[in-house]
Design an enzyme around this catalytic site. Structure first.
Site, PDB file in Angstrom:
ATOM      1  N   SER A  54       4.550  -5.191   5.812  1.00 20.34           N
ATOM      2  CA  SER A  54       4.011  -4.076   5.020  1.00 20.34           C
ATOM      3  C   SER A  54       2.934  -3.279   5.749  1.00 20.34           C
ATOM      4  O   SER A  54       2.633  -2.159   5.363  1.00 20.34           O
ATOM      5  CB  SER A  54       3.463  -4.585   3.687  1.00 20.34           C
ATOM      6  N   LYS A  97      -4.024  -5.169   3.205  1.00 20.41           N
ATOM      7  CA  LYS A  97      -3.669  -3.753   3.067  1.00 20.41           C
ATOM      8  C   LYS A  97      -4.833  -2.899   3.557  1.00 20.41           C
ATOM      9  O   LYS A  97      -5.922  -3.387   3.838  1.00 20.41           O
ATOM     10  CB  LYS A  97      -3.383  -3.386   1.605  1.00 20.41           C
TER      11      LYS A  97
END
Length: 186
Positions: A54, A97
């Site tokens: 991701s 993230k």
């Protein structure tokens, strides 16, 4: 007991004492190393392996990274910081993230562009064009909106039930990747 027996007994006691002293010394060394390792892992830094793609192309699946637990001790997180945090929908999981929107900002994604308070985000930290629109969402006080750099293959704030990462859930700031190659992340 004769003199020879006493000498042998004294010799055995010396050897036994020496062995016990060495065991005690090495036990202290091992215990000290374990305490230092525990303290570093729980209060200073975290060594982590990235499980998904991701954050590609910044952080690749399988990369080993170091997370600084003390990064936000004296200053708040900034836009662009890559953070490790407890996943808001299941705090037993840790995620990695990038912070895109800060507290009290409104974020929206339209036609592949991210807008912060109605203005296009100049540096969105990736060359990947988003396919999906999202928002607008207003980030609560002491919370952050995060996204993966691999925008079209990232389960992030856009899709979660609890859209924002509270400051209290942040584990630390990802500082560098050291395996398979060394790379400064922030």
């Amino acid at each position: 007991m004769n003199c020879k027996d006493r000498k042998e007994k004294t010799q055995k006691e010396k050897v036994s004492s020496k062995v016990l002293n060495e065991i005690f010394f090495y036990s202290r060394v091992i215990l000290t190393a374990l305490i230092i390792t525990f303290a570093v892992n729980n209060y200073i830094a975290v060594n982590a392996k990235v499980p998904t793609g991701s954050m590609e192309t910044t952080v690749m699946s399988g990369d080993r990274i170091v997370i600084n637990r003390l990064a936000y001790f004296s200053e708040p997180p900034k836009r662009g910081d890559i953070i490790s945090f407890k996943f808001p929908d299941n705090e037993k999981k840790n995620y990695l993230k990038r912070i895109i929107a800060l507290p009290n900002e409104t974020i929206e994604g339209k036609d592949g562009v991210i807008y912060i308070d109605g203005e296009p985000l100049e540096n969105d930290f990736t060359s990947i064009i988003m396919k999906d629109d999202f928002g607008p969402y207003t980030v609560p006080e002491d919370s952050y909106f995060v996204m993966g750099d691999n925008r079209n293959n990232s389960y992030d704030s856009r899709y979660w039930n609890h859209k924002f990462v509270p400051f209290s859930s942040i584990i630390g700031k990802a500082e560098f990747s050291y395996y398979p190659t060394f790379k400064i992340l922030n």
